[in-house]
Design a protein around this motif. Sequence first.
Motif, PDB file in Angstrom:
ATOM      1  N   PHE A 208       0.826  -1.213   0.000  1.00 21.68           N
ATOM      2  CA  PHE A 208       0.000   0.000   0.000  1.00 21.68           C
ATOM      3  C   PHE A 208       0.863   1.268   0.000  1.00 21.68           C
ATOM      4  N   GLY A 209       2.048   1.171  -0.594  1.00 23.65           N
ATOM      5  CA  GLY A 209       2.936   2.321  -0.638  1.00 23.65           C
ATOM      6  C   GLY A 209       3.611   2.620   0.681  1.00 23.65           C
ATOM      7  N   LYS A 210       3.472   1.714   1.658  1.00 24.67           N
ATOM      8  CA  LYS A 210       4.100   1.852   2.968  1.00 24.67           C
ATOM      9  C   LYS A 210       5.028   0.661   3.201  1.00 24.67           C
ATOM     10  N   GLN A 211       5.833   0.762   4.264  1.00 24.00           N
ATOM     11  CA  GLN A 211       6.775  -0.311   4.553  1.00 24.00           C
ATOM     12  C   GLN A 211       6.482  -0.936   5.920  1.00 24.00           C
ATOM     13  N   PHE A 212       6.625  -2.260   5.982  1.00 20.29           N
ATOM     14  CA  PHE A 212       6.368  -3.025   7.198  1.00 20.29           C
ATOM     15  C   PHE A 212       7.566  -3.945   7.474  1.00 20.29           C
ATOM     16  N   CYS A 213       7.920  -4.077   8.742  1.00 21.45           N
ATOM     17  CA  CYS A 213       9.032  -4.943   9.147  1.00 21.45           C
ATOM     18  C   CYS A 213       8.473  -6.203   9.789  1.00 21.45           C
ATOM     19  N   LEU A 214       8.818  -7.349   9.242  1.00 22.74           N
ATOM     20  CA  LEU A 214       8.425  -8.620   9.826  1.00 22.74           C
ATOM     21  C   LEU A 214       9.588  -9.167  10.644  1.00 22.74           C
ATOM     22  N   HIS A 215       9.364  -9.344  11.946  1.00 21.00           N
ATOM     23  CA  HIS A 215      10.389  -9.860  12.849  1.00 21.00           C
ATOM     24  C   HIS A 215      10.094 -11.317  13.186  1.00 21.00           C
ATOM     25  N   PHE A 216      11.136 -12.099  13.278  1.00 26.39           N
ATOM     26  CA  PHE A 216      11.020 -13.478  13.753  1.00 26.39           C
ATOM     27  C   PHE A 216      12.249 -13.769  14.599  1.00 26.39           C
ATOM     28  N   GLU A 217      12.039 -14.275  15.809  1.00 27.06           N
ATOM     29  CA  GLU A 217      13.173 -14.492  16.693  1.00 27.06           C
ATOM     30  C   GLU A 217      12.873 -15.537  17.750  1.00 27.06           C
ATOM     31  N   ALA A 218      13.926 -15.971  18.395  1.00 21.15           N
ATOM     32  CA  ALA A 218      13.817 -16.915  19.501  1.00 21.15           C
ATOM     33  C   ALA A 218      14.268 -16.216  20.778  1.00 21.15           C
ATOM     34  N   PHE A 219      13.531 -16.405  21.847  1.00 18.87           N
ATOM     35  CA  PHE A 219      13.919 -15.870  23.147  1.00 18.87           C
ATOM     36  C   PHE A 219      13.220 -16.696  24.218  1.00 18.87           C
ATOM     37  N   GLN A 220      13.223 -16.238  25.431  1.00 21.07           N
ATOM     38  CA  GLN A 220      12.610 -16.994  26.518  1.00 21.07           C
ATOM     39  C   GLN A 220      11.613 -16.138  27.283  1.00 21.07           C
ATOM     40  N   ILE A 221      10.472 -16.729  27.613  1.00 24.26           N
ATOM     41  CA  ILE A 221       9.507 -16.113  28.517  1.00 24.26           C
ATOM     42  C   ILE A 221       9.629 -16.864  29.833  1.00 24.26           C
TER      43      ILE A 221
END
Length: 317
Positions: A208-221
């Motif tokens: 849509f003429g905009k930019q989006f960042c897709l994050h994927f990561e591993a961490f701990q809760i």
Amino acid sequence: MAPGGGACKEVVKSVPTIADYDVGTTKSESSPTATRSSVTVGFIGKQEVHSNNGVYELLECPLCKTLMYPPIHQCPNGHTLCMNCKIRVHNCCPSCRYDLGNIRCLALEKFAESLEFPCKYQSLGCHNIFPYYSKLKHEQHCRFRPYNCPYAGSDCSVTGDIPTLIAHLKDDHKVDMHDGCTFNHRYVKSNPHEVENATWMLTVFNCFGKQFCLHFEAFQIGMAPVYMAFLRFMGDDNEAKTFSYSLEVGANGRKLIWQGIPRSIRDSHRKVRDSQDGLIIQRNLALFFSGGDRQELKLRVTGRIWKEELELQNKTV
């Protein structure tokens, strides 16, 4: 020795006194035909600063170079310092080495009330003028202020507007760039049990003429190792709320679905992650989705971005 002051260390040459500065004067704040002219000290009413060479330097902390706000402190010789720097130098004037004590520069504080300054993001498009003591609060939320680099997992200090950050992510961080509002990503890690060593992954989508960042990561809760995927919008929060997105992961007849609103990159990556505002997959389930002997992560994440108003229009047609 100045009255009431004791030398902290060796005496150094004092900073020269600033004598010349120009300000503008207005006939009336409310009059649309008000005219401005350059004057020197000895004025009445609100003043708008036209030159950075005098008044700006007078209000600038000589140590940290930021504008000073009450309480403004001074040593017995008249050298001023902001509150934060007063603590940093252990109450010892950096200009003349005399003990600062607890002397307030009330004259300078009062003088600042009569001034108006442009927003420091004027060159980026903000052309508003603010009373001195309102300027700082405005700048903390100014929509023209630069954005921080959204790349996670590094201490990147680059800031700028969105086009600058797009070029920076592509050229310096080698981030993958994709066009389109749907995605199908496969994440593979040979040793998923090393959660603390998992690398950050980021993809930028032009949609849509905009930019989006897709994050994927591993961490701990707590003690539980998890994987998390979430979307951030490269723009302000009010515009981010006009979009929605969904994420889906699964296999073997099972799936997890997340639907939410992308967070603005005004919110740090860590803030979004720690709020758990995204698709969270327990490691055991992620390995189940990966199949095989559960010794390797092979996770496929699909998703879609849409604009709420367009979605509503399509449903009513």
